[in-house]
Scaffold this motif. Structure first.
Motif, PDB file in Angstrom:
ATOM      1  N   GLY A 133      21.396  44.678  20.143  1.00  0.00           N
ATOM      2  CA  GLY A 133      21.084  44.886  21.013  1.00  0.00           C
ATOM      3  C   GLY A 133      22.777  45.477  20.859  1.00  0.00           C
ATOM      4  O   GLY A 133      23.457  46.255  20.107  1.00  0.00           O
ATOM      5  N   ILE A 151      17.519  43.476  22.646  1.00  0.00           N
ATOM      6  CA  ILE A 151      15.426  43.293  22.685  1.00  0.00           C
ATOM      7  C   ILE A 151      15.728  42.731  21.724  1.00  0.00           C
ATOM      8  O   ILE A 151      16.072  42.635  20.817  1.00  0.00           O
ATOM      9  CB  ILE A 151      15.810  44.885  22.328  1.00  0.00           C
ATOM     10  N   TYR A 194      14.010  40.819  27.028  1.00  0.00           N
ATOM     11  CA  TYR A 194      15.441  41.392  26.996  1.00  0.00           C
ATOM     12  C   TYR A 194      16.118  40.348  27.391  1.00  0.00           C
ATOM     13  O   TYR A 194      16.114  39.826  28.589  1.00  0.00           O
ATOM     14  CB  TYR A 194      15.877  43.757  27.447  1.00  0.00           C
ATOM     15  N   ARG A 195      17.610  39.916  27.155  1.00  0.00           N
ATOM     16  CA  ARG A 195      18.251  39.686  27.600  1.00  0.00           C
ATOM     17  C   ARG A 195      19.965  40.031  27.352  1.00  0.00           C
ATOM     18  O   ARG A 195      19.832  40.905  26.904  1.00  0.00           O
ATOM     19  CB  ARG A 195      18.531  38.313  26.365  1.00  0.00           C
TER      20      ARG A 195
END
Length: 216
Positions: A133, A151, A194-195
């Motif tokens: 990401g 992701i 996702y984070r």
């Protein structure tokens, strides 16, 4: 599960080795886990990461996580809720000042029962995420803050058999669904989440001051 534990031990060994050999910067990270809300329920939570960062862009350290979920049947009025918590280790490599790739291994308390009634459910379930990401540092009033948006794919959950395994504790965060070609109303979710995280440096100003003194 044994392979996950071995992976955690390997990452821990790498962390200790790099800590002893390299001058490190330290960061504290606050993470927002994928959240969902609807009239049928939702989930929300996050994590905390303590990051040790090398000059080459390697960031690693322990992580701790807590997440709460709830559901409600609007027809019967019956609801359900539970909590997920645990911790582990993470390893990120930051490059080109904009991107990162990494791995995140954790052991989480699993509140879900087993799909197969003949299989004893696990109280603790490992997660093994690989992902990539954006990782970019911004200056806000001359104060550096790093934004991570990633992701991640759970390798451990991806290789398990759906009909004979216990659901992942993070299944409510999956957001990509593959439809069944025979019955479009059915399908399965890919173990992808996702984070979003913000990292704040803890000792960078002190390190920069020491470097300036050495230059003089």
């Amino acid at each position: 599960m044994k392979s996950i534990k071995n992976g955690l031990l390997l990452l821990l060994s790498l962390f200790l080795f790099n800590s002893a050999k390299t001058q490190l910067n330290y960061e504290i990270g606050a993470e927002v886990t994928a959240a969902s809300f609807s009239t049928f329920g939702g989930s929300a939570g996050g994590g905390v990461k303590f990051s040790m960062v090398t000059e080459g862009g390697l960031a690693f350290g322990p992580s701790f996580r807590y997440q709460h979920f709830w559901s409600k049947n609007n027809y019967t009025g019956v609801g359900n809720s539970g909590s997920i918590y645990g911790g582990g280790l993470f390893l990120h490599y930051r490059f080109y000042e904009w991107f990162f790739v990494g791995a995140e291994l954790e052991m989480l308390k699993n509140p879900f029962g087993s799909v197969n009634q003949g299989v004893r459910p696990e109280k603790w379930t490992p997660t093994a995420f690989l992902g990539l990401g954006m990782s970019k540092e911004f200056l806000i009033n001359e104060f550096p803050i790093r934004l991570n948006v990633g992701i991640l794919y759970d390798v451990y959950d991806g290789v398990r058999e759906d009909l004979n395994s216990q659901p992942s504790p993070l299944r409510n965060d999956y957001f990509i669904k593959l439809a069944d070609p025979i019955n479009p109303n059915l399908g399965r979710y890919l173990p992808i989440i996702y984070r979003i995280a913000l990292f704040i440096p803890l000792n960078r100003k002190k390190a920069e001051k020491e470097n300036e003194e050495e230059d003089y």
